[in-house]
Structure formats: structure tokens, C-alpha cells
Write a protein that holds these residues in place. Structure first.
Motif, mmCIF file in Angstrom:
data_model
loop_
_atom_site.group_PDB
_atom_site.id
_atom_site.type_symbol
_atom_site.label_atom_id
_atom_site.label_comp_id
_atom_site.label_asym_id
_atom_site.label_seq_id
_atom_site.Cartn_x
_atom_site.Cartn_y
_atom_site.Cartn_z
ATOM 1 N N ALA A 85 0.690 -1.270 0.110
ATOM 2 C CA ALA A 85 -0.361 -0.152 0.080
ATOM 3 C C ALA A 85 0.872 1.729 -0.070
ATOM 4 O O ALA A 85 1.777 1.338 0.393
ATOM 5 C CB ALA A 85 -0.548 -0.100 1.390
ATOM 6 N N THR A 144 -2.278 -7.947 -9.406
ATOM 7 C CA THR A 144 -2.932 -8.184 -8.378
ATOM 8 C C THR A 144 -2.993 -8.891 -7.739
ATOM 9 O O THR A 144 -3.292 -10.275 -8.744
ATOM 10 C CB THR A 144 -4.337 -6.807 -8.559
ATOM 11 O OG1 THR A 144 -4.913 -7.371 -8.609
ATOM 12 C CG2 THR A 144 -3.468 -5.552 -8.586
ATOM 13 N N ASP A 204 -8.418 -7.121 -4.535
ATOM 14 C CA ASP A 204 -8.933 -5.914 -4.759
ATOM 15 C C ASP A 204 -7.666 -5.035 -4.379
ATOM 16 O O ASP A 204 -7.466 -5.143 -3.795
ATOM 17 C CB ASP A 204 -9.925 -5.840 -3.565
ATOM 18 C CG ASP A 204 -10.897 -6.800 -4.336
ATOM 19 O OD1 ASP A 204 -11.037 -7.710 -5.421
ATOM 20 O OD2 ASP A 204 -12.307 -6.868 -3.612
ATOM 21 N N THR A 205 -7.309 -3.974 -5.522
ATOM 22 C CA THR A 205 -6.584 -3.146 -5.247
ATOM 23 C C THR A 205 -7.237 -1.926 -6.168
ATOM 24 O O THR A 205 -7.832 -1.447 -6.848
ATOM 25 C CB THR A 205 -5.917 -3.406 -5.736
ATOM 26 O OG1 THR A 205 -4.816 -4.451 -5.860
ATOM 27 C CG2 THR A 205 -4.197 -2.127 -5.836
ATOM 28 N N ILE A 206 -6.951 -0.392 -4.681
ATOM 29 C CA ILE A 206 -7.499 0.724 -6.075
ATOM 30 C C ILE A 206 -6.364 1.815 -6.269
ATOM 31 O O ILE A 206 -4.903 1.543 -4.940
ATOM 32 C CB ILE A 206 -8.554 1.243 -4.325
ATOM 33 C CG1 ILE A 206 -9.403 0.985 -3.662
ATOM 34 C CG2 ILE A 206 -8.512 3.095 -4.534
ATOM 35 C CD1 ILE A 206 -9.910 1.550 -3.056
ATOM 36 N N VAL A 207 -5.968 1.835 -7.963
ATOM 37 C CA VAL A 207 -4.977 2.664 -7.555
ATOM 38 C C VAL A 207 -5.134 4.205 -8.656
ATOM 39 O O VAL A 207 -6.267 4.071 -9.085
ATOM 40 C CB VAL A 207 -4.470 1.784 -9.208
ATOM 41 C CG1 VAL A 207 -3.568 2.204 -10.016
ATOM 42 C CG2 VAL A 207 -4.711 -0.101 -9.201
ATOM 43 N N MET A 208 -4.517 4.770 -8.158
ATOM 44 C CA MET A 208 -4.474 6.004 -8.080
ATOM 45 C C MET A 208 -3.481 6.717 -9.989
ATOM 46 O O MET A 208 -2.311 6.062 -9.539
ATOM 47 C CB MET A 208 -4.303 7.469 -7.387
ATOM 48 C CG MET A 208 -4.574 8.767 -7.711
ATOM 49 S SD MET A 208 -4.495 10.115 -6.394
ATOM 50 C CE MET A 208 -2.619 10.462 -6.151
ATOM 51 N N LYS A 209 -3.951 7.191 -10.564
ATOM 52 C CA LYS A 209 -3.276 7.157 -11.913
ATOM 53 C C LYS A 209 -3.533 8.162 -12.354
ATOM 54 O O LYS A 209 -4.185 9.353 -12.176
ATOM 55 C CB LYS A 209 -4.302 6.784 -13.188
ATOM 56 C CG LYS A 209 -3.377 7.127 -14.704
ATOM 57 C CD LYS A 209 -4.693 6.313 -15.294
ATOM 58 C CE LYS A 209 -3.337 6.098 -16.929
ATOM 59 N NZ LYS A 209 -4.486 5.595 -17.886
#
Length: 82
Positions: free
Chosen positions: A10, A34, A37-42
Motif C-alpha cells: 500500500a 494484483t 482487490d486494489t485501488i489504483v490512482m492513475k
């Protein structure tokens, strides 16, 4: 190939080489997958280049810290293999 180069946690970043290379046609050097579950900020390179000087400096410092840490880890792995 299908080798694991690194395991990110993280808050880690990836894709910094494309931004730092300052090339419009920078080639990807790895694929990120991954395991959960992943949250990615592009953040697009062109948007970051349009940001304030201070904002770019902070990103550049973080990216350079990341690259140095990864280079040190790669050197360590190579020294174990030799």
C-alpha cells in the motif's frame, strides 16, 4: 518473462520510469498484476508535467527514492546470485 520483479505494498508507486524518462514513446518495462482487490490512482505524465514546480519536485523526489531502493534491491539480488 513471467518472473516476479518486486512485490509492492500500500502506498507504493509504479510507472515512474515512463515519467522520469521524459519520452513521449517510453516503453513499458514491466506488467503489474494484483493478488487482491486494489485501488489504483492513475496520474498521467502530461498532467504531472503541467503541475506546479513544487508538486513536480515532490513527485520527482519520491520517484527517485523508489528507483534508488529498487536498484539497491536488484544489486543485492545480483550479489547473492554471483
Amino acid at each position: 518473462g513471467k518472473r516476479t520483479l518486486n512485490v509492492l505494498s500500500a502506498g507504493d508507486c509504479f510507472g515512474e520510469m515512463c515519467y522520469l524518462a521524459h519520452k513521449d514513446s517510453a516503453r513499458r518495462s514491466a506488467t503489474v498484476t494484483t493478488n487482491s482487490d486494489t485501488i489504483v490512482m492513475k496520474i498521467r505524465s502530461e498532467d504531472l508535467r503541467a503541475a506546479s514546480v513544487n508538486c513536480r519536485r515532490l513527485f520527482d523526489e519520491r520517484f527517485l527514492d523508489t528507483l534508488v531502493a529498487r536498484l539497491e534491491a536488484a544489486n543485492e539480488q545480483l550479489s547473492v546470485m554471483s
